[in-house]
Design a protein around this motif. Sequence first.
Motif, PDB file in Angstrom:
ATOM      1  N   ASP A 109      45.466  43.959  60.234  1.00  0.00           N
ATOM      2  CA  ASP A 109      46.378  43.940  59.152  1.00  0.00           C
ATOM      3  C   ASP A 109      45.359  42.950  58.033  1.00  0.00           C
ATOM      4  OD1 ASP A 109      48.341  44.592  57.192  1.00  0.00           O
ATOM      5  OD2 ASP A 109      48.760  42.435  57.210  1.00  0.00           O
ATOM      6  N   VAL A 110      44.782  41.983  58.648  1.00  0.00           N
ATOM      7  CA  VAL A 110      43.912  41.110  57.875  1.00  0.00           C
ATOM      8  C   VAL A 110      42.658  41.688  57.407  1.00  0.00           C
ATOM      9  CG1 VAL A 110      42.477  38.963  57.887  1.00  0.00           C
ATOM     10  CG2 VAL A 110      44.877  38.899  58.621  1.00  0.00           C
ATOM     11  N   ARG A 111      42.146  42.417  58.538  1.00  0.00           N
ATOM     12  CA  ARG A 111      40.669  43.140  57.878  1.00  0.00           C
ATOM     13  C   ARG A 111      40.997  44.300  57.157  1.00  0.00           C
ATOM     14  NH1 ARG A 111      36.835  43.150  63.725  1.00  0.00           N
ATOM     15  NH2 ARG A 111      37.539  40.961  64.206  1.00  0.00           N
ATOM     16  N   GLU A 112      41.941  44.865  57.464  1.00  0.00           N
ATOM     17  CA  GLU A 112      42.193  46.091  56.454  1.00  0.00           C
ATOM     18  C   GLU A 112      42.466  45.630  54.949  1.00  0.00           C
ATOM     19  OE1 GLU A 112      45.770  49.499  55.249  1.00  0.00           O
ATOM     20  OE2 GLU A 112      45.969  48.144  57.185  1.00  0.00           O
ATOM     21  N   GLY A 113      43.086  44.289  54.855  1.00  0.00           N
ATOM     22  CA  GLY A 113      43.204  43.589  53.600  1.00  0.00           C
ATOM     23  C   GLY A 113      41.980  43.395  52.694  1.00  0.00           C
ATOM     24  N   TRP A 114      40.976  42.801  53.712  1.00  0.00           N
ATOM     25  CA  TRP A 114      39.604  42.325  53.351  1.00  0.00           C
ATOM     26  C   TRP A 114      39.183  43.842  52.687  1.00  0.00           C
ATOM     27  CZ3 TRP A 114      37.491  38.099  51.759  1.00  0.00           C
ATOM     28  CH2 TRP A 114      36.088  38.231  51.762  1.00  0.00           C
ATOM     29  N   ALA A 115      38.986  44.671  53.440  1.00  0.00           N
ATOM     30  CA  ALA A 115      38.273  45.956  53.071  1.00  0.00           C
ATOM     31  C   ALA A 115      38.864  46.488  51.689  1.00  0.00           C
ATOM     32  CB  ALA A 115      38.320  47.194  54.076  1.00  0.00           C
TER      33      ALA A 115
ATOM     34  N   ALA B  69      44.171  43.207  45.629  1.00  0.00           N
ATOM     35  CA  ALA B  69      43.913  44.462  46.450  1.00  0.00           C
ATOM     36  C   ALA B  69      45.109  44.964  47.417  1.00  0.00           C
ATOM     37  CB  ALA B  69      42.530  43.893  47.215  1.00  0.00           C
ATOM     38  N   THR B  70      45.696  43.804  47.905  1.00  0.00           N
ATOM     39  CA  THR B  70      46.721  44.290  48.748  1.00  0.00           C
ATOM     40  C   THR B  70      48.041  44.858  48.267  1.00  0.00           C
ATOM     41  OG1 THR B  70      47.502  42.027  49.216  1.00  0.00           O
ATOM     42  CG2 THR B  70      45.572  42.791  50.759  1.00  0.00           C
ATOM     43  N   GLY B  71      48.202  44.154  47.055  1.00  0.00           N
ATOM     44  CA  GLY B  71      49.502  44.571  46.195  1.00  0.00           C
ATOM     45  C   GLY B  71      50.610  43.821  46.764  1.00  0.00           C
ATOM     46  N   ASP B  72      50.376  42.520  47.393  1.00  0.00           N
ATOM     47  CA  ASP B  72      51.448  41.892  48.094  1.00  0.00           C
ATOM     48  C   ASP B  72      51.006  40.586  48.057  1.00  0.00           C
ATOM     49  OD1 ASP B  72      52.808  40.350  50.026  1.00  0.00           O
ATOM     50  OD2 ASP B  72      53.333  42.066  51.248  1.00  0.00           O
TER      51      ASP B  72
ATOM     52  N   GLY C  97      48.260  39.043  50.676  1.00  0.00           N
ATOM     53  CA  GLY C  97      47.058  38.724  49.897  1.00  0.00           C
ATOM     54  C   GLY C  97      46.426  37.261  50.240  1.00  0.00           C
ATOM     55  N   ALA C  98      47.227  36.370  50.227  1.00  0.00           N
ATOM     56  CA  ALA C  98      47.061  35.084  50.502  1.00  0.00           C
ATOM     57  C   ALA C  98      46.617  34.610  51.871  1.00  0.00           C
ATOM     58  CB  ALA C  98      48.044  33.843  50.155  1.00  0.00           C
ATOM     59  N   VAL C  99      47.351  35.432  52.525  1.00  0.00           N
ATOM     60  CA  VAL C  99      46.831  35.342  54.298  1.00  0.00           C
ATOM     61  C   VAL C  99      45.440  35.964  54.252  1.00  0.00           C
ATOM     62  CG1 VAL C  99      47.438  36.183  56.575  1.00  0.00           C
ATOM     63  CG2 VAL C  99      49.293  35.145  54.961  1.00  0.00           C
ATOM     64  N   VAL C 100      45.345  37.173  53.735  1.00  0.00           N
ATOM     65  CA  VAL C 100      43.794  37.716  54.050  1.00  0.00           C
ATOM     66  C   VAL C 100      42.723  36.872  53.598  1.00  0.00           C
ATOM     67  CG1 VAL C 100      42.572  39.582  53.208  1.00  0.00           C
ATOM     68  CG2 VAL C 100      44.945  40.056  53.952  1.00  0.00           C
TER      69      VAL C 100
ATOM     70  N   GLU D  31      28.256  34.554  54.870  1.00  0.00           N
ATOM     71  CA  GLU D  31      29.365  35.125  55.982  1.00  0.00           C
ATOM     72  C   GLU D  31      30.365  35.907  55.245  1.00  0.00           C
ATOM     73  OE1 GLU D  31      28.716  35.504  59.117  1.00  0.00           O
ATOM     74  OE2 GLU D  31      27.137  33.910  59.441  1.00  0.00           O
ATOM     75  N   LEU D  32      30.765  35.428  54.239  1.00  0.00           N
ATOM     76  CA  LEU D  32      31.752  36.363  53.432  1.00  0.00           C
ATOM     77  C   LEU D  32      31.330  37.912  53.192  1.00  0.00           C
ATOM     78  CD1 LEU D  32      33.309  33.503  50.994  1.00  0.00           C
ATOM     79  CD2 LEU D  32      34.522  34.888  52.799  1.00  0.00           C
ATOM     80  N   SER D  33      29.965  37.976  52.743  1.00  0.00           N
ATOM     81  CA  SER D  33      29.559  38.919  52.325  1.00  0.00           C
ATOM     82  C   SER D  33      29.172  39.751  53.551  1.00  0.00           C
ATOM     83  CB  SER D  33      28.144  38.723  51.605  1.00  0.00           C
ATOM     84  OG  SER D  33      27.024  38.537  52.580  1.00  0.00           O
ATOM     85  N   LEU D  34      29.019  39.386  54.734  1.00  0.00           N
ATOM     86  CA  LEU D  34      28.744  40.072  55.957  1.00  0.00           C
ATOM     87  C   LEU D  34      30.220  40.524  56.755  1.00  0.00           C
ATOM     88  CD1 LEU D  34      25.977  37.962  57.243  1.00  0.00           C
ATOM     89  CD2 LEU D  34      25.982  40.256  56.100  1.00  0.00           C
ATOM     90  N   LEU D  35      31.543  40.069  56.036  1.00  0.00           N
ATOM     91  CA  LEU D  35      32.727  40.476  56.746  1.00  0.00           C
ATOM     92  C   LEU D  35      32.984  41.889  56.857  1.00  0.00           C
ATOM     93  CD1 LEU D  35      35.112  37.612  55.634  1.00  0.00           C
ATOM     94  CD2 LEU D  35      33.804  37.895  58.049  1.00  0.00           C
ATOM     95  N   GLY D  36      32.388  42.559  55.709  1.00  0.00           N
ATOM     96  CA  GLY D  36      32.654  44.207  55.742  1.00  0.00           C
ATOM     97  C   GLY D  36      32.217  44.977  56.971  1.00  0.00           C
ATOM     98  N   GLU D  37      31.181  44.326  57.748  1.00  0.00           N
ATOM     99  CA  GLU D  37      30.503  44.770  58.728  1.00  0.00           C
ATOM    100  C   GLU D  37      31.444  44.886  59.726  1.00  0.00           C
ATOM    101  OE1 GLU D  37      27.074  43.173  59.760  1.00  0.00           O
ATOM    102  OE2 GLU D  37      25.841  43.526  57.789  1.00  0.00           O
ATOM    103  N   ASP D  38      32.439  44.112  59.859  1.00  0.00           N
ATOM    104  CA  ASP D  38      33.502  44.075  60.933  1.00  0.00           C
ATOM    105  C   ASP D  38      34.577  45.038  60.818  1.00  0.00           C
ATOM    106  OD1 ASP D  38      32.294  41.554  61.749  1.00  0.00           O
ATOM    107  OD2 ASP D  38      34.111  40.460  61.771  1.00  0.00           O
TER     108      ASP D  38
END
Length: 265
Positions: A13-19, A217-220, A224-227, A256-263
């Motif tokens: 759920d966290v990774r989805e929110g980041w995406a 982005a998450t609408g919540d 969002g804060a947890v993500v 590293e923040l810019s690379l999180l999308g690779e996960d």
Amino acid sequence: MQTMTSASWNDADVREGWAQIAGKGPFVYGLTNYIAANLSANVLLAAGAGPAIGAAADWTTTFPAGANAVWINAAALMSSDEESLRAVARTAHAAGTPWVLDPVAVGAGASGYDDFIRSLLEFKPAAIRGNASELIALAGGAATGKGVETTVSSADAVAAVSEFAARTGTIVAVSGPVDYISDGSRTVEVPGGDVRLTKVTGAGCALGALTAAAIFATGDPLRGAVVAHAAYAVAAERAGARTRGTGEFAVALVDELSLLGEDVK
């Protein structure tokens, strides 16, 4: 009844929110201090958001209505006047734009400053994030801050954060060795990070900006804060694992923040 759960970057759920941040590419407008502005902008860009910062001309009364999210770092008063901060909060609230308040240095002994920051709560921020001393003081507890630094642990602020969230109807997030994010009935703990986050100017300030982007982005607001906090924690851990000094850590954090999308591909 209060519930406590835990979240981390390992949660789908966290990774989805980041995406979702990169997927929606939100325009995030903010007022922050000139010390933190550069890192805040770079953190937003690393996440896939588009930042604009400052109180130029009539930005304070137009950008909050057109932006997807807004954040106000209270130390923006170093270079912006009180009416600029009120105009941003007022405009965001009127437009229904979610905004995040970072009450920097509240509780450090400047009572007039503290009173002004409290007055911004009138405009119903979607989330408030800060360190333990700041949030305890903002909630009406004993003022213990030492300048912009906390003198108590995030764990010491959990009860105050939860009560404050319930009273205001606002998500409240405290940063520390473990971050705690509460909506008044649910509190989520986010472990991780790196101690050097406390040694890089503006690291906490930038997290406020990132939280604003994630809330849109998450609408919540809670999710969002947890993500934002979970992503920041893992990026800090990865940056810390490959650096030694605080300067290279700061750069590696953005990397590293810019690379999180690779996960999440």
